[in-house]
Design an enzyme around this catalytic site. Structure first.
Site, PDB file in Angstrom:
ATOM      1  CG  ASN A   1      -0.397   0.739   2.395  1.00 15.74           C
ATOM      2  OD1 ASN A   1      -0.507   1.967   2.485  1.00 15.74           O
ATOM      3  ND2 ASN A   1       0.207  -0.011   3.315  1.00 15.74           N
TER       4      ASN A   1
ATOM      5  CB  VAL B   1      -3.002   4.818   1.850  1.00 21.18           C
ATOM      6  CG1 VAL B   1      -4.077   5.843   2.186  1.00 21.18           C
ATOM      7  CG2 VAL B   1      -3.635   3.483   1.465  1.00 21.18           C
TER       8      VAL B   1
ATOM      9  CG  LEU C   1       0.720   8.915   6.498  1.00 23.87           C
ATOM     10  CD1 LEU C   1       1.860   9.790   6.986  1.00 23.87           C
ATOM     11  CD2 LEU C   1       0.256   7.992   7.615  1.00 23.87           C
TER      12      LEU C   1
ATOM     13  CG  ASN D   1      -0.086   5.980  13.511  1.00 23.10           C
ATOM     14  OD1 ASN D   1       0.255   6.791  12.654  1.00 23.10           O
ATOM     15  ND2 ASN D   1       0.632   4.923  13.809  1.00 23.10           N
TER      16      ASN D   1
ATOM     17  CB  CYS E   1       6.648  10.377   8.327  1.00 28.94           C
ATOM     18  SG  CYS E   1       5.102   9.735   8.931  1.00 28.94           S
TER      19      CYS E   1
ATOM     20  CE  LYS F   1       3.072   0.460  12.723  1.00 27.09           C
ATOM     21  NZ  LYS F   1       1.704   0.594  12.153  1.00 27.09           N
TER      22      LYS F   1
ATOM     23  CB  ILE G   1       8.241  -4.471  11.687  1.00 26.22           C
ATOM     24  CG1 ILE G   1       7.424  -5.478  10.902  1.00 26.22           C
ATOM     25  CG2 ILE G   1       9.413  -5.104  12.425  1.00 26.22           C
ATOM     26  CD1 ILE G   1       8.168  -6.241   9.808  1.00 26.22           C
TER      27      ILE G   1
ATOM     28  N   GLY H   1       1.281  -8.223   5.816  1.00 24.84           N
ATOM     29  CA  GLY H   1       0.654  -9.532   5.665  1.00 24.84           C
ATOM     30  C   GLY H   1       1.591 -10.656   6.060  1.00 24.84           C
TER      31      GLY H   1
END
Length: 302
Positions: free
Chosen positions: A69, A71, A73, A99, A130, A165, A191, A217
């Site tokens: 992904n 996306v 944010l 988050n 980020c 994180k 992770i 996944g």
């Protein structure tokens, strides 16, 4: 039944099962499938100081045993969250955790401070994967200096439980973990996604709009387990494990490797009730093995 309660610093969890940011919305989207107050915690989607549109489509791609992904944010910003989302989730009887993401230490700190003012949000999870816009786009979380700078800035303005994180896209994740611990992190979660890419051979191009994305996944679980094991041995603060958890057995592996709690991410897209099934599966396993508490299995892998 075995006792499932655990603590992440000052944060008391009914059980060790939480949701991973970006995979469970604000929790409200899943309330038809899951009793939200039965979870240990819900980590809502990434929130930034200002609204973000996210990346262009396509921004998700299926891969063998996982998904990519990018996306980006997408969210309406922390003020919108405080005014419109918070009133809807503040009375859910579990730990609602935000988050927090940003593009500079000051951005992170200001966003965290605004969340700090919300009484019923007892913790934040800092996404330090980020890009640092002032340093050529390199992610904060891939250097000890970058990671420490964000945590230091946030810790000065945020007074509740601070979970950081960690990015797996590093040479030695224990160095990053120790750096954020030294700056006042109450816990680390790991992770985050691994960087990956997918190719469309008919169009002869990369599948995702920006070329690369985060891999999650089952495919990432062995990497996540290894990193959780290493970090749990390297720091004194609690570790939250995530990465490819699909079943209770997966979750128990993370607990045995040193995680105090776990987060479920991609599996929510496959089975929206998976979190409760994992919680019940952990309880059943503990009962079958004569354990009185989940604490008895945390960090038992030498």
């Amino acid at each position: 039944m075995a006792e499932l309660k655990v603590n992440i610093g000052r944060l008391a969890l009914k059980n060790p099962v939480m949701t991973a940011s970006g995979t469970f919305g604000y929790g409200l989207e899943f309330q038809d499938f899951v009793q939200l107050d039965q979870l240990g915690g819900i980590i809502v989607k990434g929130t930034t100081l200002k609204p973000r549109e996210g990346n262009d489509y396509p921004r998700m791609a299926e891969t063998p045993s996982g998904m990519l992904n990018c996306v980006g944010l997408q969210n309406k910003g922390v003020n919108y969250f405080a005014e419109h989302i918070y009133p809807q989730i503040k009375d859910i009887d579990t730990n609602m955790i935000v988050n927090v993401s940003g593009s500079s230490p000051d951005d992170y700190a200001e966003c965290a401070a605004r969340v700090d003012a919300l009484d019923n949000i007892p913790a934040i999870e800092l996404n330090i994967s980020c890009p640092n816009v002032k340093d050529g786009g390199m992610a904060f979380g891939v250097t000890t200096k970058g990671a420490a700078s964000v945590v230091r800035a946030v810790r000065e303005r945020y007074h509740k439980t601070l979970i950081v994180k960690l990015s797996p896209n590093v040479t030695d994740i224990t160095e990053i973990a120790r750096a954020v611990e030294a700056e006042g992190a109450d816990s680390v979660s790991l992770i985050n996604t691994l960087m990956g890419m997918a190719v469309d051979i008919e169009k002869r191009c990369r599948v995702l709009s920006i070329g690369t994305g985060g891999l999650s996944g089952p495919a990432v679980k062995p990497v996540a387990l290894r990193m959780v094991y290493q970090v749990a041995k390297a720091v004194k603060i609690p570790v939250v494990g995530l990465g490819g958890i699909m079943t209770a057995e997966d979750a128990i592996e993370f607990l045995m490797c040193g995680a105090t709690a776990i987060e479920i991410g991609t599996a929510n897209f496959i089975d929206p009730a998976v979190t409760i099934k994992v919680r019940d599966g952990i309880s059943d396993w503990l009962d079958r093995h004569g354990c009185h508490s989940v604490q008895e299995i945390i960090g038992t892998i030498e």
